[in-house]
Design a protein around this motif. Structure first.
Motif, PDB file in Angstrom:
ATOM      1  N   LYS A 131       0.841  -1.331   0.240  1.00  0.00           N
ATOM      2  CA  LYS A 131       0.027   0.061   0.093  1.00  0.00           C
ATOM      3  C   LYS A 131       0.662   1.061   0.060  1.00  0.00           C
ATOM      4  O   LYS A 131       0.381   2.353  -0.810  1.00  0.00           O
ATOM      5  CB  LYS A 131      -1.129  -0.523   1.680  1.00  0.00           C
ATOM      6  N   ARG A 132       1.820   1.302   0.742  1.00  0.00           N
ATOM      7  CA  ARG A 132       2.942   2.243   0.988  1.00  0.00           C
ATOM      8  C   ARG A 132       3.815   2.758  -0.590  1.00  0.00           C
ATOM      9  O   ARG A 132       3.439   3.732  -0.703  1.00  0.00           O
ATOM     10  CB  ARG A 132       4.566   2.256   2.185  1.00  0.00           C
ATOM     11  N   ARG A 133       3.674   1.469  -1.127  1.00  0.00           N
ATOM     12  CA  ARG A 133       4.679   1.334  -2.392  1.00  0.00           C
ATOM     13  C   ARG A 133       3.901   2.005  -3.648  1.00  0.00           C
ATOM     14  O   ARG A 133       3.990   2.876  -4.422  1.00  0.00           O
ATOM     15  CB  ARG A 133       4.503   0.277  -3.296  1.00  0.00           C
ATOM     16  N   ALA A 134       2.090   1.947  -3.479  1.00  0.00           N
ATOM     17  CA  ALA A 134       1.591   2.486  -4.054  1.00  0.00           C
ATOM     18  C   ALA A 134       1.371   3.582  -4.191  1.00  0.00           C
ATOM     19  O   ALA A 134       1.111   4.395  -5.515  1.00  0.00           O
ATOM     20  CB  ALA A 134      -0.376   1.552  -3.723  1.00  0.00           C
ATOM     21  N   ALA A 135       0.677   4.202  -3.063  1.00  0.00           N
ATOM     22  CA  ALA A 135       1.301   5.210  -2.041  1.00  0.00           C
ATOM     23  C   ALA A 135       2.310   6.335  -3.234  1.00  0.00           C
ATOM     24  O   ALA A 135       2.323   7.511  -3.634  1.00  0.00           O
ATOM     25  CB  ALA A 135       0.976   5.990  -1.022  1.00  0.00           C
ATOM     26  N   LEU A 136       3.499   5.947  -2.461  1.00  0.00           N
ATOM     27  CA  LEU A 136       4.474   6.662  -3.027  1.00  0.00           C
ATOM     28  C   LEU A 136       4.584   6.726  -4.627  1.00  0.00           C
ATOM     29  O   LEU A 136       5.176   7.254  -5.215  1.00  0.00           O
ATOM     30  CB  LEU A 136       6.294   5.352  -2.520  1.00  0.00           C
ATOM     31  N   ALA A 137       3.875   5.243  -5.628  1.00  0.00           N
ATOM     32  CA  ALA A 137       3.946   6.363  -7.213  1.00  0.00           C
ATOM     33  C   ALA A 137       3.362   7.305  -7.935  1.00  0.00           C
ATOM     34  O   ALA A 137       3.590   7.973  -8.760  1.00  0.00           O
ATOM     35  CB  ALA A 137       2.289   5.200  -7.823  1.00  0.00           C
ATOM     36  N   ARG A 138       2.291   7.804  -6.670  1.00  0.00           N
ATOM     37  CA  ARG A 138       1.802   9.456  -6.971  1.00  0.00           C
ATOM     38  C   ARG A 138       2.908  10.044  -7.012  1.00  0.00           C
ATOM     39  O   ARG A 138       2.766  10.955  -7.953  1.00  0.00           O
ATOM     40  CB  ARG A 138       0.996  10.055  -5.882  1.00  0.00           C
ATOM     41  N   LEU A 139       3.725  10.103  -6.406  1.00  0.00           N
ATOM     42  CA  LEU A 139       5.141  10.510  -6.312  1.00  0.00           C
ATOM     43  C   LEU A 139       5.970  11.494  -7.638  1.00  0.00           C
ATOM     44  O   LEU A 139       6.331  12.153  -7.948  1.00  0.00           O
ATOM     45  CB  LEU A 139       6.094  11.335  -5.074  1.00  0.00           C
ATOM     46  N   LEU A 140       5.996   9.706  -8.337  1.00  0.00           N
ATOM     47  CA  LEU A 140       6.687   9.554  -9.515  1.00  0.00           C
ATOM     48  C   LEU A 140       5.382   9.886 -10.758  1.00  0.00           C
ATOM     49  O   LEU A 140       6.366   9.873 -11.932  1.00  0.00           O
ATOM     50  CB  LEU A 140       6.736   8.286 -10.441  1.00  0.00           C
ATOM     51  N   ALA A 141       4.212  10.132 -10.722  1.00  0.00           N
ATOM     52  CA  ALA A 141       2.772   9.934 -12.104  1.00  0.00           C
ATOM     53  C   ALA A 141       3.385  11.696 -12.676  1.00  0.00           C
ATOM     54  O   ALA A 141       3.410  11.354 -13.858  1.00  0.00           O
ATOM     55  CB  ALA A 141       1.362   9.461 -11.559  1.00  0.00           C
ATOM     56  N   GLN A 142       3.529  12.492 -11.430  1.00  0.00           N
ATOM     57  CA  GLN A 142       3.945  14.219 -11.873  1.00  0.00           C
ATOM     58  C   GLN A 142       5.084  14.353 -10.326  1.00  0.00           C
ATOM     59  O   GLN A 142       4.788  14.152  -9.633  1.00  0.00           O
ATOM     60  CB  GLN A 142       2.406  14.148 -11.861  1.00  0.00           C
ATOM     61  N   ARG A 143       6.110  14.734 -11.943  1.00  0.00           N
ATOM     62  CA  ARG A 143       6.881  16.055 -11.050  1.00  0.00           C
ATOM     63  C   ARG A 143       6.542  16.816 -10.838  1.00  0.00           C
ATOM     64  O   ARG A 143       5.542  17.568 -11.215  1.00  0.00           O
ATOM     65  CB  ARG A 143       7.786  17.187 -12.570  1.00  0.00           C
ATOM     66  N   ARG A 144       6.869  17.332  -9.174  1.00  0.00           N
ATOM     67  CA  ARG A 144       6.406  18.580  -8.611  1.00  0.00           C
ATOM     68  C   ARG A 144       7.754  18.878  -7.628  1.00  0.00           C
ATOM     69  O   ARG A 144       7.736  18.582  -6.525  1.00  0.00           O
ATOM     70  CB  ARG A 144       5.277  18.223  -7.589  1.00  0.00           C
ATOM     71  N   PRO A 145       7.768  19.975  -7.023  1.00  0.00           N
ATOM     72  CA  PRO A 145       8.674  20.617  -6.614  1.00  0.00           C
ATOM     73  C   PRO A 145       9.197  20.091  -4.911  1.00  0.00           C
ATOM     74  O   PRO A 145      11.102  20.205  -4.804  1.00  0.00           O
ATOM     75  CB  PRO A 145       9.064  22.151  -6.848  1.00  0.00           C
ATOM     76  N   LEU A 146       7.507  20.426  -4.335  1.00  0.00           N
ATOM     77  CA  LEU A 146       7.830  20.152  -3.154  1.00  0.00           C
ATOM     78  C   LEU A 146       6.971  18.943  -2.466  1.00  0.00           C
ATOM     79  O   LEU A 146       6.107  18.791  -3.117  1.00  0.00           O
ATOM     80  CB  LEU A 146       7.221  21.524  -2.316  1.00  0.00           C
ATOM     81  N   TRP A 147       8.024  17.715  -2.285  1.00  0.00           N
ATOM     82  CA  TRP A 147       7.080  16.750  -1.461  1.00  0.00           C
ATOM     83  C   TRP A 147       6.658  17.086   0.262  1.00  0.00           C
ATOM     84  O   TRP A 147       8.047  17.813   0.721  1.00  0.00           O
ATOM     85  CB  TRP A 147       7.665  15.676  -1.006  1.00  0.00           C
ATOM     86  N   LEU A 148       5.859  16.955   1.147  1.00  0.00           N
ATOM     87  CA  LEU A 148       5.224  17.132   2.353  1.00  0.00           C
ATOM     88  C   LEU A 148       5.336  15.492   2.525  1.00  0.00           C
ATOM     89  O   LEU A 148       4.166  14.837   2.165  1.00  0.00           O
ATOM     90  CB  LEU A 148       4.372  17.551   2.380  1.00  0.00           C
ATOM     91  N   LEU A 149       5.405  15.228   3.126  1.00  0.00           N
ATOM     92  CA  LEU A 149       6.295  12.983   3.179  1.00  0.00           C
ATOM     93  C   LEU A 149       5.527  13.077   4.704  1.00  0.00           C
ATOM     94  O   LEU A 149       6.507  13.441   6.204  1.00  0.00           O
ATOM     95  CB  LEU A 149       7.307  12.527   3.093  1.00  0.00           C
ATOM     96  N   ASP A 150       4.447  12.835   5.381  1.00  0.00           N
ATOM     97  CA  ASP A 150       4.507  12.047   7.261  1.00  0.00           C
ATOM     98  C   ASP A 150       4.525  11.089   7.228  1.00  0.00           C
ATOM     99  O   ASP A 150       3.771   9.774   6.755  1.00  0.00           O
ATOM    100  CB  ASP A 150       2.578  12.675   7.174  1.00  0.00           C
ATOM    101  N   GLU A 151       5.533  10.721   7.383  1.00  0.00           N
ATOM    102  CA  GLU A 151       5.372   9.333   8.070  1.00  0.00           C
ATOM    103  C   GLU A 151       5.343   8.129   6.766  1.00  0.00           C
ATOM    104  O   GLU A 151       5.305   6.861   6.841  1.00  0.00           O
ATOM    105  CB  GLU A 151       5.078   8.368   9.049  1.00  0.00           C
ATOM    106  N   PRO A 152       6.873   8.239   5.679  1.00  0.00           N
ATOM    107  CA  PRO A 152       6.610   7.742   4.884  1.00  0.00           C
ATOM    108  C   PRO A 152       6.885   6.033   4.600  1.00  0.00           C
ATOM    109  O   PRO A 152       6.779   5.498   3.958  1.00  0.00           O
ATOM    110  CB  PRO A 152       7.150   8.849   3.426  1.00  0.00           C
TER     111      PRO A 152
END
Length: 200
Positions: A131-152
């Motif tokens: 499930k966590r890997r599935a959530a992390l995939a969102r970070l890669l589908a679209q480039r964005r300059p700032l990541w806010l990650l809560d207990e990744p």
């Protein structure tokens, strides 16, 4: 294409949760290529700080300068933000449609996080790490300059931690920045990591 340059500056920030003042007078800066590891006891305000920067909570006082314009950041909460009754692919396709990313981005993102073969599985049947890997995939589908990650790091095994370290390092090397809450140390070897401790 690298994300736009990031120059985030926080001045004298105060955040409340209901009537309780979580912190005040907080100040820091974050530039592209940097990773800020937020630490602190439960209740210190780590998640609330990320929520404030994500626009989900209004600060009680202070200034936030340099936040990317709309669509310029990724927010990943510790609950993953996945619909348990949809497949892995359906979840990512929904996110892409909601945020203007092309559906063609789904396959490479899921391949990168190692769960393309699980794309048709309902999320509720996955392990915590999957499930966590599935959530992390969102970070890669679209480039964005700032990541806010809560207990990744929650739910990730050794290979998952190595993957997360690679993704974070690539993001920083491309000029992106990240604020990460974690009760455990970030994977060793990451460059550009600074620590900010919030005290309740």
């Amino acid at each position: 294409m690298p994300p736009p340059s990031l120059q985030l500056e926080i001045r004298d920030l105060a955040v409340r949760r209901g009537p309780r003042l979580l912190f005040e007078g907080l100040g820091f800066a974050l530039s592209g290529g940097e990773i800020l590891h937020l630490q602190g006891a439960n209740g210190a305000g780590k998640t609330s700080l990320l929520e404030t920067l994500a626009g989900l909570r209004r600060p009680a006082a202070g200034q936030v300068r340099g936040l990317p314009e709309e669509g310029g950041l990724h927010w990943l909460g510790h609950r993953n933000g996945l619909n348990l009754n949809l497949s892995v692919l359906e979840n990512l396709e929904f996110w892409c449609g909601l945020n203007g990313a092309g559906a063609a981005a789904c396959q490479p993102a899921l391949e990168r996080v190692g769960i393309w073969k699980l794309r048709h599985r309902l999320v509720r049947t996955l392990s915590a790490g999957q499930k966590r890997r599935a959530a992390l995939a969102r970070l890669l589908a679209q480039r964005r300059p700032l990541w806010l990650l809560d207990e990744p790091l929650d739910g990730l095994d050794r290979q998952g931690l190595e993957l997360f370290a690679q993704l974070l390092a690539e993001h920083a090397a491309g000029g992106g920045g990240a604020l990460v809450t974690s009760h455990q140390p970030l994977p060793a070897g990451l460059a550009g990591v600074r620590i900010l401790v919030l005290n309740p």
